[in-house]
Structures are given as C-alpha cells and as structure tokens.
Enzyme design. Structure first.
Site, mmCIF file in Angstrom:
data_model
loop_
_atom_site.group_PDB
_atom_site.id
_atom_site.type_symbol
_atom_site.label_atom_id
_atom_site.label_comp_id
_atom_site.label_asym_id
_atom_site.label_seq_id
_atom_site.Cartn_x
_atom_site.Cartn_y
_atom_site.Cartn_z
ATOM 1 C CB ALA A 111 36.555 31.187 45.508
ATOM 2 C CB SER A 124 26.148 42.546 40.056
ATOM 3 O OG SER A 124 27.177 41.754 40.512
ATOM 4 C CG ASP A 169 31.266 31.392 43.389
ATOM 5 O OD1 ASP A 169 31.062 32.354 42.526
ATOM 6 O OD2 ASP A 169 31.397 31.513 44.680
ATOM 7 N N GLY A 209 39.174 28.746 50.619
ATOM 8 C CA GLY A 209 38.141 29.508 51.166
ATOM 9 C C GLY A 209 36.736 28.974 50.432
ATOM 10 C CE LYS A 211 29.811 34.624 47.910
ATOM 11 N NZ LYS A 211 30.744 34.181 47.161
HETATM 12 P P1 NAP Z 1 37.737 33.411 51.619
HETATM 13 O O1 NAP Z 1 36.537 32.230 51.846
HETATM 14 O O2 NAP Z 1 37.761 34.327 52.629
HETATM 15 O O3 NAP Z 1 39.029 32.645 51.308
HETATM 16 C C1 NAP Z 1 40.137 33.361 51.120
HETATM 17 C C2 NAP Z 1 41.438 32.404 50.750
HETATM 18 O O4 NAP Z 1 42.694 33.061 50.456
HETATM 19 C C3 NAP Z 1 41.911 31.539 51.790
HETATM 20 O O5 NAP Z 1 42.502 30.083 51.223
HETATM 21 C C4 NAP Z 1 42.968 32.051 52.562
HETATM 22 O O6 NAP Z 1 43.969 31.353 53.424
HETATM 23 C C5 NAP Z 1 43.609 32.733 51.356
HETATM 24 N N1 NAP Z 1 44.446 33.856 51.650
HETATM 25 C C6 NAP Z 1 43.958 35.030 52.097
HETATM 26 N N2 NAP Z 1 45.115 36.084 52.361
HETATM 27 C C7 NAP Z 1 46.055 35.225 51.982
HETATM 28 C C8 NAP Z 1 47.475 35.632 52.212
HETATM 29 N N3 NAP Z 1 48.040 36.707 52.623
HETATM 30 N N4 NAP Z 1 48.480 34.602 52.085
HETATM 31 C C9 NAP Z 1 47.824 33.314 51.642
HETATM 32 N N5 NAP Z 1 46.650 32.856 51.550
HETATM 33 C C10 NAP Z 1 45.813 33.891 51.663
HETATM 34 O O7 NAP Z 1 37.379 34.317 50.251
HETATM 35 P P2 NAP Z 1 36.860 33.560 48.791
HETATM 36 O O8 NAP Z 1 35.550 33.819 49.052
HETATM 37 O O9 NAP Z 1 37.213 32.293 48.504
HETATM 38 O O10 NAP Z 1 37.542 34.395 47.509
HETATM 39 C C11 NAP Z 1 38.948 34.633 47.494
HETATM 40 C C12 NAP Z 1 39.188 35.185 46.124
HETATM 41 O O11 NAP Z 1 38.629 34.897 45.001
HETATM 42 C C13 NAP Z 1 39.020 36.785 46.412
HETATM 43 O O12 NAP Z 1 39.964 37.428 45.784
HETATM 44 C C14 NAP Z 1 37.601 36.638 45.587
HETATM 45 O O13 NAP Z 1 37.663 38.133 44.835
HETATM 46 C C15 NAP Z 1 37.892 35.724 44.507
HETATM 47 N N6 NAP Z 1 36.673 35.389 43.848
HETATM 48 C C16 NAP Z 1 36.488 35.486 42.421
HETATM 49 C C17 NAP Z 1 35.223 35.289 41.985
HETATM 50 C C18 NAP Z 1 35.145 35.481 40.293
HETATM 51 O O14 NAP Z 1 33.790 35.428 40.008
HETATM 52 N N7 NAP Z 1 36.045 35.908 39.684
HETATM 53 C C19 NAP Z 1 34.239 34.613 42.591
HETATM 54 C C20 NAP Z 1 34.476 34.426 43.926
HETATM 55 C C21 NAP Z 1 35.853 34.664 44.516
HETATM 56 P P3 NAP Z 1 43.709 31.018 54.553
HETATM 57 O O15 NAP Z 1 42.569 29.621 54.860
HETATM 58 O O16 NAP Z 1 45.066 30.494 55.252
HETATM 59 O O17 NAP Z 1 42.924 31.985 55.589
#
Ligand code: NAP
Length: 288
Positions: free
Chosen positions: A136, A23, A108, A134, A72
């Site tokens: 996102a 950022s 988001d 999660g 957050k």
């Molecule tokens: P989070 O709240 O920690 O949620 C993670 C999610 O991924 C949960 O649904 C989790 O499932 C699942 N997960 C993690 N490891 C896994 C595995 N080995 N097998 C299956 N499912 C798995 O994280 P978040 O904030 O939502 O972020 C998730 C992703 O989105 C990250 O990669 C982040 O970098 C990306 N993101 C991108 C942007 C963008 O602007 N492009 C913005 C926000 C987030 P469980 O519930 O079963 O643990």
C-alpha cells in the site's frame, strides 16, 4: 437484487481467503441502484490455481475482476498488458478484459488521491510522512511523487523503506524522498515540517486496535492532515490522536470506496453511486 438471466454481465474478486470481503455487497448494491444487469462474485482461488482461474474467468466472459491478497504480484504473469502505474507499484488489483486482452491496473494510489481531492486537500508540493513500506505504501508514495511532493518513509524494517524510496526516486527523477526507522526520534524531528501523515502500516487494525504508529510522547501537529489506510476500525487510535490535536482526518474506508468506484466506472461506463456504496461499506463494517 436484480434477477440473474442470460444477459447478466459478470465481475468478481480473486483472492484467498476472501470470506470477509466487503466488495460483493458494495458492487452489487451499486448495480442494483442503477438497474444494471451485472453481478459481482467472490472467487476464492488458491495460489496454485491462479493461472487456471484467470483462464477460467476469461473463458466465462467476465468483464473484469479485482485481485487481492495473495495474488496481486503473481497475477502479473498472466496479463497481456500492465499499466505504467501498476508496473511501478509492482502489483495489480484490477483487471479488465477488453478486445481479447487482459489489462492490469492498480487503483490503490488513485483511490488514495481521490479521497484527498474530494476533501479539497491540496497535495501538490506538500511534505508528507508515510508510515510503512509495504504494498500500500508503494502505491501511496508513487502518487505523492507525481504530485511533486517531498516525503519521508518510516518503516519498522528500515531497509525496506530505503529500498522503496530509492526505487521510486529513480522512477520520478527530481523529487526528494528520504527513509528511516519508524521510531520516536525520527517522528519528533519531522513532525513540525509535515503537511500530511499517512499510515500504511497494519498498526491499529482489528484486533490490536490500540496500536498507533504516532508515538505518544510527540505532540501531533494540528496543521498536518492525518490519513489512515486501515479501515477496520474506521476511527483508529492514530486518527483519534490527530483529531484530538485539531487536525483533519481521512479514514481508510474512503480509499476503499473510491477504488471500488473507479472499478465500477471502468466496467459499466457509468458514474458510481457513491452514497449507496459507502452505506454498504458501513453496514459491512458493523457486521464484520
Ligand atoms: P504489507 O505489504 O504486508 O505491508 C505491511 C506494512 O505494515 C509494512 O510496512 C510492515 O512493516 C508494517 N507493519 C506490520 N505490522 C507492524 C507492526 N506491528 N509494527 C510496525 N509496522 C508494522 O501490507 P499492505 O498491503 O501494504 O497493507 C497495509 C495496510 O493498509 C493494511 O492494514 C491494509 O488493510 C491497508 N490497506 C488499505 C487499503 C484501503 O483501500 N483503505 C488499501 C490497501 C491496503 P515491515 O516492513 O517492517 O514488516
């Protein structure tokens, strides 16, 4: 970079850790390109210091700050006002300081939709399949509901998908949203009637770049747009699967870019220079 002087306006990012954030480079390049006297600072803040940090940036006259992991949710306790969307998502990732008020937003979902809109992909009424439940996923599904879209959330922890579907359905009333486990059987059953597949899980993210939420034994439907929120790497295994089937794809860098642009526009009142910001993100991706 423009010289910092007594009139420089400050913005920044509160998170912990934030060594790898893209950022500051993205925003400072944008300020520079438009000749704006602003500076974007990384602000590493340990969880126990969050309240003091918010008071500090207010006292220092910051225009606003972005907020990232792990603050957050907890940051909401220190705000005067929280947008309806951020309340529904349950997280704030942008704060503006205006007229002595601390106002929390969540960009988001808006960033997610903007990337679709820019590619002229119609989302109203589309049937979507969302992997993950999660933070996102909450933002993505909230926006999908407001586009009157039907959808299914599949998650490794099924209970989390079910509670997300229930919470957002009750917020949006007449929209159909279902939930299930992230497994081959479910994906196979839904594939043929899906217009948009969104990966909001961390699957495919560096270093486990070969992990893919789309099961290898299920043919990817060419008509379904594939959208991956993971942006490191830019082309994930999931996007490669969709592309090989002839589907359109959107990578996670787009959402990051449009969220950043929205924050930039809120702070400066000027249209964001998207090309400059994207080129900084791409440079950052190559070096991280
Ligand atoms: P989070 O709240 O920690 O949620 C993670 C999610 O991924 C949960 O649904 C989790 O499932 C699942 N997960 C993690 N490891 C896994 C595995 N080995 N097998 C299956 N499912 C798995 O994280 P978040 O904030 O939502 O972020 C998730 C992703 O989105 C990250 O990669 C982040 O970098 C990306 N993101 C991108 C942007 C963008 O602007 N492009 C913005 C926000 C987030 P469980 O519930 O079963 O643990």
């Amino acid at each position: 970079m423009a010289a910092i002087d007594g009139r420089t306006r400050l913005v920044g990012l509160l998170g912990h850790p934030i060594e790898h954030t893209l950022s500051p480079a993205m925003h400072n390049a944008a300020f520079n390109a438009l000749g704006l006297n602003y500076c974007y600072l990384p602000l590493p803040v340990a969880p126990a210091e969050l309240g003091a940090a918010i008071a500090g940036v207010v006292a220092l006259g910051f225009v606003g700050v972005n907020v990232t992991i792990p603050h957050k949710q907890n940051v909401m306790a220190y705000l005067d006002e929280i947008s309806t969307e951020a309340q529904a998502i349950g997280a704030v990732n942008l704060i503006e300081f205006r007229q002595n008020r601390r106002i929390g937003h969540n960009m988001d979902g808006i960033g997610f939709l903007e990337a679709l809109r820019r590619q002229q992909i119609t989302v109203r009424g589309a049937r979507s399949l969302v992997f993950g439940a999660g933070g996102a996923a909450r933002a993505v599904v909230y926006k999908r509901l407001h586009a009157r879209a039907e959808g299914t959330i599949l998650n490794r922890t099924t209970a989390r998908a079910e509670s997300l579907a229930a919470a957002l359905c009750s917020a949006a009333g007449d929209v159909r949203l279902t939930a299930g486990p992230l497994d081959t059987e479910y994906v196979a059953a839904l594939a043929a009637e899906t217009d948009l597949v969104v990966n909001t899980t961390a699957l495919g993210m560096t270093p486990a770049v070969e992990s893919n939420p789309w099961p290898a034994s299920v043919p990817y439907p060419a008509r379904a747009v594939a959208y991956d929120l993971v942006y490191a790497p830019r082309e994930t295994a999931f996007l490669r699967t969709a592309k090989a089937a002839g589907a359109r794809t959107i990578d996670g860098l787009q959402m990051l870019l449009y969220q950043g642009a929205l924050a930039f526009e809120m702070w400066t009142g000027q249209p964001a220079p998207l090309d400059v910001m994207l080129s900084e993100l791409l440079k950052g991706r190559m070096h991280s």
